[in-house]
Design a protein around this motif. Structure first.
Motif, PDB file in Angstrom:
ATOM      1  N   TRP A  47       1.077  -1.049  -0.194  1.00 26.86           N
ATOM      2  CA  TRP A  47      -0.031   0.068  -0.130  1.00 26.86           C
ATOM      3  C   TRP A  47       1.097   1.602  -0.371  1.00 26.86           C
ATOM      4  CZ3 TRP A  47      -3.206  -1.720   5.012  1.00 26.86           C
ATOM      5  CH2 TRP A  47      -3.820  -3.326   4.412  1.00 26.86           C
ATOM      6  N   PHE A 168      -6.011   3.556  -1.014  1.00 27.72           N
ATOM      7  CA  PHE A 168      -7.537   3.834  -0.490  1.00 27.72           C
ATOM      8  C   PHE A 168      -8.469   4.906  -0.763  1.00 27.72           C
ATOM      9  CE2 PHE A 168      -4.937   1.054   2.077  1.00 27.72           C
ATOM     10  CZ  PHE A 168      -5.543  -0.670   1.863  1.00 27.72           C
ATOM     11  N   PHE A 171     -11.721   3.810  -3.476  1.00 30.72           N
ATOM     12  CA  PHE A 171     -12.232   3.112  -2.446  1.00 30.72           C
ATOM     13  C   PHE A 171     -13.490   2.927  -1.246  1.00 30.72           C
ATOM     14  CE2 PHE A 171      -8.414   0.737  -3.718  1.00 30.72           C
ATOM     15  CZ  PHE A 171      -8.842  -0.408  -4.297  1.00 30.72           C
ATOM     16  N   LYS A 172     -12.713   4.691  -1.377  1.00 27.41           N
ATOM     17  CA  LYS A 172     -13.772   5.515   0.031  1.00 27.41           C
ATOM     18  C   LYS A 172     -15.062   5.668  -1.164  1.00 27.41           C
ATOM     19  CE  LYS A 172     -14.717   8.006   3.282  1.00 27.41           C
ATOM     20  NZ  LYS A 172     -14.878   7.191   4.492  1.00 27.41           N
ATOM     21  N   THR A 173     -15.896   5.634  -0.600  1.00 22.89           N
ATOM     22  CA  THR A 173     -17.268   5.590  -0.784  1.00 22.89           C
ATOM     23  C   THR A 173     -18.668   6.524   0.028  1.00 22.89           C
ATOM     24  OG1 THR A 173     -17.707   3.696  -0.736  1.00 22.89           O
ATOM     25  CG2 THR A 173     -17.210   4.263  -2.974  1.00 22.89           C
ATOM     26  N   THR A 245      -6.644  -5.908   3.015  1.00 23.19           N
ATOM     27  CA  THR A 245      -7.138  -4.869   1.999  1.00 23.19           C
ATOM     28  C   THR A 245      -8.822  -4.854   1.699  1.00 23.19           C
ATOM     29  OG1 THR A 245      -5.087  -5.379  -0.178  1.00 23.19           O
ATOM     30  CG2 THR A 245      -7.159  -4.029  -0.298  1.00 23.19           C
ATOM     31  N   ASP A 246      -9.249  -6.016   1.756  1.00 23.20           N
ATOM     32  CA  ASP A 246     -11.169  -5.672   1.711  1.00 23.20           C
ATOM     33  C   ASP A 246     -11.396  -5.096   3.251  1.00 23.20           C
ATOM     34  OD1 ASP A 246     -11.131  -7.215  -0.452  1.00 23.20           O
ATOM     35  OD2 ASP A 246     -11.097  -9.230   0.498  1.00 23.20           O
ATOM     36  N   LYS A 249     -10.976  -1.660   3.108  1.00 18.20           N
ATOM     37  CA  LYS A 249     -11.891  -1.019   2.195  1.00 18.20           C
ATOM     38  C   LYS A 249     -12.851  -0.488   3.277  1.00 18.20           C
ATOM     39  CE  LYS A 249     -10.350  -2.389  -2.805  1.00 18.20           C
ATOM     40  NZ  LYS A 249     -10.096  -3.327  -3.049  1.00 18.20           N
ATOM     41  N   GLU A 250     -13.182  -2.207   4.055  1.00 18.46           N
ATOM     42  CA  GLU A 250     -14.817  -2.102   5.026  1.00 18.46           C
ATOM     43  C   GLU A 250     -14.488  -1.081   5.981  1.00 18.46           C
ATOM     44  OE1 GLU A 250     -17.282  -3.778   5.505  1.00 18.46           O
ATOM     45  OE2 GLU A 250     -17.203  -5.123   4.197  1.00 18.46           O
ATOM     46  N   LEU A 252     -13.163   1.656   6.067  1.00 16.32           N
ATOM     47  CA  LEU A 252     -13.424   2.883   4.834  1.00 16.32           C
ATOM     48  C   LEU A 252     -14.511   3.452   5.227  1.00 16.32           C
ATOM     49  CD1 LEU A 252     -10.291   2.971   2.502  1.00 16.32           C
ATOM     50  CD2 LEU A 252     -10.633   4.754   3.876  1.00 16.32           C
ATOM     51  N   GLN A 253     -15.660   2.663   4.936  1.00 16.21           N
ATOM     52  CA  GLN A 253     -16.703   2.995   4.350  1.00 16.21           C
ATOM     53  C   GLN A 253     -17.508   3.207   5.512  1.00 16.21           C
ATOM     54  OE1 GLN A 253     -17.343   3.483   1.281  1.00 16.21           O
ATOM     55  NE2 GLN A 253     -15.668   2.320   1.557  1.00 16.21           N
TER      56      GLN A 253
END
Length: 344
Positions: A47, A168, A171-173, A245-246, A249-250, A252-253
């Motif tokens: 990363w 990342f 992937f930030k939504t 990584t998964d 991403k979690e 980050l949400q």
């Protein structure tokens, strides 16, 4: 300049090393880093923009069957990977005998902490150059000081930068349903927040209109997560097992993370996700989460921090580990509401 960085484990320790590498990369833009890390954490170095190659280590697995590691050729291949080039610096950022022995296999100038600064002083005997870094500081600060001494630049005054935000960013939504993630899993039973308290926290979160998400890493943690979910399966969900990584991403949400002292809490901090991390048996001043919008809560109990893997308190207590009675869920939720309201 090409360096080999040896920092193999654990999850939190590997993440704590990222700011020091960012400092060096900002001072030396042409720096190229190869990183030796335990195979379970091999995603983390990828990363960071300074890392060009990851060399996975399997010392934990090899120690359980040394003969198999030798016969299969895994150890030989690992040594060849370490010796594929000559490094300007080989940095043992772990300060242990096992990490020093790994560094010893590579070609280049070996550097690390001196006798009085290393966790295992004997490791310092295997370095060409040694540096003094004071104890009683956070691990992130100690590593930043070590890198500043090695590369001879002033210690930056800025907050630690883990250097992984750009990786990342795509992937930030914006999550349509506000979410809180509970990091309940940890290897030490003395760090586990009482199940009854998690049930109350989950109810408070759901009442506030949040979805609760629960990761797990093994069957025991899955069982606890399913118990918490059982109170309200419509609003409480398990996070499927996946890669680091998964999991990042979690995180980050999420609008908020609440967890015990575990590696994923440090990952949340590195991603600047608002979080509350609970400390009973361990000392946040040395290894606590560091980042924006981070709150560390430490119990003020007679034997805390005990630094023991199991709670050995013998007196009567409303919960175990006994020190967590000072961190009831209602108190945590008051702080959570403030973070949810005021964090960007």
């Amino acid at each position: 300049m090409r360096i080999l960085l040896v920092k193999t484990s654990s999850l939190g320790d590997v993440i704590h090393t990222l700011p020091a590498l960012t400092d060096a990369y900002q001072q030396l833009p042409h720096l190229q880093c190869d990183w030796v890390v335990e195979e379970a954490f091999k995603e983390i170095p990828t990363w960071h923009p300074a890392v060009k190659q990851v060399i996975p280590s399997a010392v934990r697995r090899w120690r359980s069957n040394v003969k198999q590691a030798i016969r299969s050729g895994q150890w030989r291949y690992f040594k060849e990977s370490l010796q594929q080039c000559r490094y300007d610096y080989i940095i043992d950022a772990q300060g242990l005998l096992k990490s020093a022995l790994i560094a010893y296999q590579a070609n280049g100038k070996r550097v690390g902490l001196n006798w009085s600064s290393a966790r295992e002083p004997l490791a310092s005997l295997l370095y060409h150059q040694r540096y003094a870094v004071a104890w009683n500081q956070h691990a992130v600060t100690r590593l930043r000081q070590l890198f500043a001494a090695i590369f001879d630049y002033p210690l930056p005054e800025a907050m630690p930068d883990y250097g992984i935000q750009d990786f990342f960013k795509p992937f930030k939504t914006l999550n349509t349903q506000p979410t809180v993630i509970f990091l309940h899993g940890t290897t030490w039973s003395s760090k586990q927040y009482p199940e009854a308290y998690w049930f109350i926290l989950a109810s408070l979160a759901v009442q506030a209109g949040l979805q609760v998400r629960l990761p797990y890493g093994n069957a025991i943690e899955q069982n606890i997560a399913e118990k918490i979910r059982g109170n309200n399966p419509e609003h409480i969900h398990l996070i499927p097992k996946g890669s680091l990584t998964d999991m990042a991403k979690e995180l980050l949400q999420a609008q908020l993370v609440i967890g015990v002292d575990t590696g994923l809490a440090h990952l949340a901090a590195a991603l600047n996700v608002p979080a509350i991390t609970l400390y009973g048996a361990t000392q946040p001043a040395w290894t606590g989460t560091v980042g924006l919008n981070q709150v560390t809560l430490q119990t003020e109990f007679a034997c805390s921090p005990c630094l023991q893997k199991r709670c050995r308190y013998k007196e009567s207590a409303p919960v175990y580990p006994a020190c967590y009675a000072q961190l009831p869920p209602q108190k945590i939720w008051e702080i959570a509401q403030h973070l949810l309201t005021h964090s960007p």
